[in-house]
Write a protein that holds these residues in place. Structure first.
Motif, PDB file in Angstrom:
ATOM      1  N   ALA A 134     -16.898   2.632   1.834  1.00 59.32           N
ATOM      2  CA  ALA A 134     -17.374   3.323   3.037  1.00 59.32           C
ATOM      3  C   ALA A 134     -17.206   4.837   2.970  1.00 59.32           C
ATOM      4  O   ALA A 134     -17.687   5.550   3.830  1.00 59.32           O
ATOM      5  CB  ALA A 134     -16.646   2.772   4.276  1.00 59.32           C
ATOM      6  N   GLY A 135     -16.475   5.333   1.965  1.00 61.76           N
ATOM      7  CA  GLY A 135     -16.269   6.768   1.841  1.00 61.76           C
ATOM      8  C   GLY A 135     -14.817   7.147   1.705  1.00 61.76           C
ATOM      9  O   GLY A 135     -13.943   6.298   1.507  1.00 61.76           O
ATOM     10  N   ALA A 136     -14.541   8.450   1.844  1.00 59.51           N
ATOM     11  CA  ALA A 136     -13.174   8.972   1.678  1.00 59.51           C
ATOM     12  C   ALA A 136     -12.565   9.319   3.018  1.00 59.51           C
ATOM     13  O   ALA A 136     -13.262   9.781   3.924  1.00 59.51           O
ATOM     14  CB  ALA A 136     -13.221  10.206   0.781  1.00 59.51           C
ATOM     15  N   ARG A 137     -11.255   9.070   3.120  1.00 57.73           N
ATOM     16  CA  ARG A 137     -10.489   9.422   4.327  1.00 57.73           C
ATOM     17  C   ARG A 137      -9.178  10.059   3.891  1.00 57.73           C
ATOM     18  O   ARG A 137      -8.595   9.682   2.869  1.00 57.73           O
ATOM     19  CB  ARG A 137     -10.201   8.183   5.173  1.00 57.73           C
ATOM     20  CG  ARG A 137     -11.490   7.585   5.763  1.00 57.73           C
ATOM     21  CD  ARG A 137     -11.192   6.356   6.573  1.00 57.73           C
ATOM     22  NE  ARG A 137     -10.840   5.273   5.640  1.00 57.73           N
ATOM     23  CZ  ARG A 137     -10.203   4.164   5.979  1.00 57.73           C
ATOM     24  NH1 ARG A 137      -9.848   3.958   7.218  1.00 57.73           N
ATOM     25  NH2 ARG A 137      -9.931   3.242   5.092  1.00 57.73           N
ATOM     26  N   VAL A 138      -8.716  10.999   4.663  1.00 60.16           N
ATOM     27  CA  VAL A 138      -7.454  11.673   4.380  1.00 60.16           C
ATOM     28  C   VAL A 138      -6.301  10.719   4.590  1.00 60.16           C
ATOM     29  O   VAL A 138      -6.292   9.928   5.539  1.00 60.16           O
ATOM     30  CB  VAL A 138      -7.303  12.932   5.264  1.00 60.16           C
ATOM     31  CG1 VAL A 138      -5.928  13.576   5.077  1.00 60.16           C
ATOM     32  CG2 VAL A 138      -8.394  13.943   4.960  1.00 60.16           C
ATOM     33  N   GLY A 139      -5.302  10.780   3.705  1.00 61.57           N
ATOM     34  CA  GLY A 139      -4.114   9.951   3.812  1.00 61.57           C
ATOM     35  C   GLY A 139      -4.295   8.583   3.186  1.00 61.57           C
ATOM     36  O   GLY A 139      -5.357   8.245   2.671  1.00 61.57           O
ATOM     37  N   ILE A 140      -3.246   7.822   3.197  1.00 65.91           N
ATOM     38  CA  ILE A 140      -3.279   6.457   2.670  1.00 65.91           C
ATOM     39  C   ILE A 140      -3.598   5.520   3.830  1.00 65.91           C
ATOM     40  O   ILE A 140      -2.828   5.423   4.790  1.00 65.91           O
ATOM     41  CB  ILE A 140      -1.924   6.082   2.004  1.00 65.91           C
ATOM     42  CG1 ILE A 140      -1.633   7.033   0.842  1.00 65.91           C
ATOM     43  CG2 ILE A 140      -1.949   4.634   1.527  1.00 65.91           C
ATOM     44  CD1 ILE A 140      -2.715   7.116  -0.231  1.00 65.91           C
ATOM     45  N   GLN A 141      -4.753   4.884   3.731  1.00 66.47           N
ATOM     46  CA  GLN A 141      -5.241   4.004   4.786  1.00 66.47           C
ATOM     47  C   GLN A 141      -5.225   2.550   4.306  1.00 66.47           C
ATOM     48  O   GLN A 141      -5.402   2.292   3.116  1.00 66.47           O
ATOM     49  CB  GLN A 141      -6.685   4.392   5.147  1.00 66.47           C
ATOM     50  CG  GLN A 141      -6.877   5.868   5.453  1.00 66.47           C
ATOM     51  CD  GLN A 141      -6.145   6.334   6.685  1.00 66.47           C
ATOM     52  OE1 GLN A 141      -6.033   5.592   7.659  1.00 66.47           O
ATOM     53  NE2 GLN A 141      -5.647   7.555   6.661  1.00 66.47           N
ATOM     54  N   VAL A 142      -5.057   1.632   5.232  1.00 63.15           N
ATOM     55  CA  VAL A 142      -5.088   0.207   4.900  1.00 63.15           C
ATOM     56  C   VAL A 142      -6.467  -0.152   4.382  1.00 63.15           C
ATOM     57  O   VAL A 142      -7.486   0.241   4.959  1.00 63.15           O
ATOM     58  CB  VAL A 142      -4.735  -0.652   6.140  1.00 63.15           C
ATOM     59  CG1 VAL A 142      -4.873  -2.126   5.833  1.00 63.15           C
ATOM     60  CG2 VAL A 142      -3.329  -0.341   6.615  1.00 63.15           C
ATOM     61  N   LEU A 143      -6.511  -0.870   3.271  1.00 65.80           N
ATOM     62  CA  LEU A 143      -7.782  -1.327   2.707  1.00 65.80           C
ATOM     63  C   LEU A 143      -8.142  -2.660   3.311  1.00 65.80           C
ATOM     64  O   LEU A 143      -7.300  -3.521   3.519  1.00 65.80           O
ATOM     65  CB  LEU A 143      -7.672  -1.469   1.177  1.00 65.80           C
ATOM     66  CG  LEU A 143      -7.355  -0.180   0.423  1.00 65.80           C
ATOM     67  CD1 LEU A 143      -7.111  -0.480  -1.053  1.00 65.80           C
ATOM     68  CD2 LEU A 143      -8.472   0.822   0.573  1.00 65.80           C
ATOM     69  N   ALA A 144      -9.417  -2.840   3.581  1.00 63.89           N
ATOM     70  CA  ALA A 144      -9.894  -4.107   4.167  1.00 63.89           C
ATOM     71  C   ALA A 144      -9.862  -5.215   3.148  1.00 63.89           C
ATOM     72  O   ALA A 144      -9.919  -5.042   1.985  1.00 63.89           O
ATOM     73  CB  ALA A 144     -11.292  -3.924   4.708  1.00 63.89           C
TER      74      ALA A 144
END
Length: 152
Positions: A142-152
């Motif tokens: 889906a793209g890039a996001r800042v920080g470490i985000q939970v992966l689906a």
């Protein structure tokens, strides 16, 4: 050739894509010192995690980088980066979550949790990106996001 106690040049240049396509993935001699710095960073990560770290992608010669769909400015092509997993510690999310607050301490210039096409790994680089917002990010289909985000 051993670069550090636990990481060899062969490990940081192994490529299933290069092997499958018959491409040479030997780094130029001037890139070997960068690979040593990358291996030293991996040693610090290994010590922090307390378990072995598996390199799933390290150095990529230009033709190999192109074959895997890497961008021409890829840190992999310059000997600065490795994609890793550490199943003995946990999921790539758990590894990235532990490493994120330690990037400066561990000499990680960039940390990316990647979840692309159903595969997950952690990208670490010795090179710090120009935009500090890109220092710790999560990239998914889906793209890039800042920080470490939970992966689906």
């Amino acid at each position: 050739m051993k670069l550090t106690q636990h990481f060899s040049l062969a490990e940081l240049t192994a490529s299933a894509t290069a092997q499958r396509l018959g491409l040479d993935n030997t780094p130029a001699p001037e890139l070997v010192p960068r690979l040593v710095l990358t291996a030293e960073m991996l040693e610090r990560i290994r010590t922090t995690l307390g378990v072995p770290v598996t390199v799933t992608s390290g150095y990529r010669a230009p033709r190999v980088n192109h074959a895997v769909g890497g961008v021409t400015s890829s840190d992999h092509a310059q000997g600065h980066a490795a994609d890793i997993v550490a199943p003995g510690y946990g999921s790539p999310f758990e590894v990235a979550r532990l490493l994120a607050p330690l990037v400066s301490t561990l000499g990680i210039g960039q940390l990316i949790l990647e979840g692309i096409k159903g595969k997950q790994w952690v990208h670490v680089s010795t090179r710090t990106p120009e935009k500090l917002a890109n220092r710790v990010i999560t990239i998914t289909d889906a793209g890039a996001r800042v920080g470490i985000q939970v992966l689906a």
